[in-house]
Design an enzyme around this catalytic site. Sequence first.
Site, PDB file in Angstrom:
ATOM      1  N   CYS A  45       6.929 -13.575   5.103  1.00 49.04           N
ATOM      2  CA  CYS A  45       6.896 -12.482   6.077  1.00 49.04           C
ATOM      3  C   CYS A  45       7.092 -13.039   7.477  1.00 49.04           C
ATOM      4  O   CYS A  45       6.245 -13.790   7.987  1.00 49.04           O
ATOM      5  CB  CYS A  45       5.572 -11.726   5.996  1.00 49.04           C
ATOM      6  N   CYS A  85       1.993  -9.704  13.364  1.00 44.95           N
ATOM      7  CA  CYS A  85       1.164  -8.847  12.509  1.00 44.95           C
ATOM      8  C   CYS A  85       0.315  -9.740  11.615  1.00 44.95           C
ATOM      9  O   CYS A  85       0.842 -10.632  10.938  1.00 44.95           O
ATOM     10  CB  CYS A  85       2.034  -7.918  11.661  1.00 44.95           C
ATOM     11  N   CYS A 125      -1.851  -8.722   6.681  1.00 41.98           N
ATOM     12  CA  CYS A 125      -1.897  -9.412   5.382  1.00 41.98           C
ATOM     13  C   CYS A 125      -2.353 -10.847   5.623  1.00 41.98           C
ATOM     14  O   CYS A 125      -1.555 -11.792   5.580  1.00 41.98           O
ATOM     15  CB  CYS A 125      -0.529  -9.364   4.705  1.00 41.98           C
ATOM     16  N   CYS A 140       8.654  -3.635   6.730  1.00 37.50           N
ATOM     17  CA  CYS A 140       7.486  -4.324   6.169  1.00 37.50           C
ATOM     18  C   CYS A 140       7.665  -4.486   4.666  1.00 37.50           C
ATOM     19  O   CYS A 140       8.035  -3.545   3.959  1.00 37.50           O
ATOM     20  CB  CYS A 140       6.224  -3.526   6.478  1.00 37.50           C
ATOM     21  N   GLN A 168      -4.775   6.940  -3.484  1.00 45.09           N
ATOM     22  CA  GLN A 168      -4.598   5.499  -3.599  1.00 45.09           C
ATOM     23  C   GLN A 168      -3.207   5.081  -3.120  1.00 45.09           C
ATOM     24  O   GLN A 168      -2.216   5.755  -3.395  1.00 45.09           O
ATOM     25  CB  GLN A 168      -4.801   5.045  -5.047  1.00 45.09           C
ATOM     26  N   PHE A 228     -17.623  12.289  -5.398  1.00 43.68           N
ATOM     27  CA  PHE A 228     -16.613  11.750  -4.479  1.00 43.68           C
ATOM     28  C   PHE A 228     -15.259  11.767  -5.191  1.00 43.68           C
ATOM     29  O   PHE A 228     -14.516  10.789  -5.194  1.00 43.68           O
ATOM     30  CB  PHE A 228     -16.951  10.322  -4.035  1.00 43.68           C
ATOM     31  N   GLU A 232     -16.393  16.895  -4.030  1.00 47.10           N
ATOM     32  CA  GLU A 232     -15.705  16.174  -2.954  1.00 47.10           C
ATOM     33  C   GLU A 232     -15.864  16.985  -1.673  1.00 47.10           C
ATOM     34  O   GLU A 232     -15.702  18.208  -1.686  1.00 47.10           O
ATOM     35  CB  GLU A 232     -14.223  16.003  -3.297  1.00 47.10           C
ATOM     36  N   ASN A 262     -17.051   7.473  -7.130  1.00 46.95           N
ATOM     37  CA  ASN A 262     -15.946   6.758  -6.487  1.00 46.95           C
ATOM     38  C   ASN A 262     -16.072   6.942  -4.974  1.00 46.95           C
ATOM     39  O   ASN A 262     -15.269   7.633  -4.349  1.00 46.95           O
ATOM     40  CB  ASN A 262     -14.603   7.302  -6.998  1.00 46.95           C
ATOM     41  N   CYS A 314     -14.494   0.439  -3.723  1.00 46.71           N
ATOM     42  CA  CYS A 314     -13.495  -0.265  -2.916  1.00 46.71           C
ATOM     43  C   CYS A 314     -14.161  -1.274  -1.999  1.00 46.71           C
ATOM     44  O   CYS A 314     -13.499  -1.881  -1.148  1.00 46.71           O
ATOM     45  CB  CYS A 314     -12.654   0.729  -2.112  1.00 46.71           C
TER      46      CYS A 314
END
Length: 386
Positions: A7, A15, A18, A94, A219, A248, A269, A316, A343
Amino acid sequence: MSTLVQCGYFERGQCQSCRHIKLPMVQQLAAKTQELQQLLAPFVVSTNTQFLPPVVGEDSGFRNKAKMVVLGAAHAPVLGIVSPNGEAVSLCDCLLYPADMQALLYRLERFVQQAGIPPYRIDKAKGELKYILLTRSQVRGEYMLRFVLRSPDAIARIERELPALMAEYPQINVVSVNIQPIHMAILEGDEEIFLTENTRLEERFNDVPLFIRPKSFFQTNPHVAAKLYQTAREWVGEFAPKSLWDLFCGVGGFGLHCASKDIPLTGIEIEAEAIACAKMSAQMMGLDNVQFMALDSTDFAKGDAAATKPDLIIVNPPRRGIGESLCDALSEFAPRAILYSSCNPKTLAKDLVHIRGYQLTRVQLFDLFPHSDHFEVLAMLVKDSR
């Protein structure tokens, strides 16, 4: 899957999103696996706990959503980010985005120029266009395009140029304008104005139809997300539950994968747009024993719903986790099993301290976010029979 992604933006220091892109994927996964095992080690009380191999996808071209800051000037707009040294950097190419998405992002830079919309300058509190948000569906390669504006003043200019853009890119299915008048770096406001008849984007994971509306969470790595949902379906199926809660639930991805005509499902939710999407999916699937409600998950669990205890509960939550109050409620419900999709493994570990009377039996890492510190975890908790 290549072992190392090159990259130029990272190499030039423009940037740093990542942050681990210089590490081969094998090393990235090893570090994430080690972190997960260390965080969950206090909850492994027997040899019955399985740490399954991580689930991975591609290391480039996997992302289905772009959040672009609009920089530069009306005659020379830039879609991307502000670099650490204050430079406006275009990120249209990107490597996280598929090739067709990159091409459309470049076209959107020209669109802004042709429309003559001045980018918003937060330092001067001037300008109109703050962000461009682009979401791609893998079903037919269709797009949802959102313009985040300071005010409605530039809508006419967008509408003037939109027919030519949509003739060139007929796969743009949904277009909207979000009004965000606050002079702060806030991604979106309350008001959404649709410029197309269609207001939702259709997606499909495995055999489950899902829908994306502008403000509903979805997602960003569809290939790995499909594996996550399928794994949840398989794990839940082993219990043959008589009833399910999906807390959720978002647009219903987990619950709809696990429900059937014989298994009643309640999905909760707080975001009403996501609930509207979940209801459409359930209708398409012919599920009439499903109810989705726009409520706070903790309030729901601690309210009148406590009288109808489910056989299995799916949670979740966002990165903050479910919190001690909901952990207490789940412990009191004592369902046969709790499937926790996280997550943020740090808050997962905090929550596990407060979920009483359960054994951690199965854990699997899903690498939805290559080159970053983040990953998704699926954890199965089974009621302790001792």
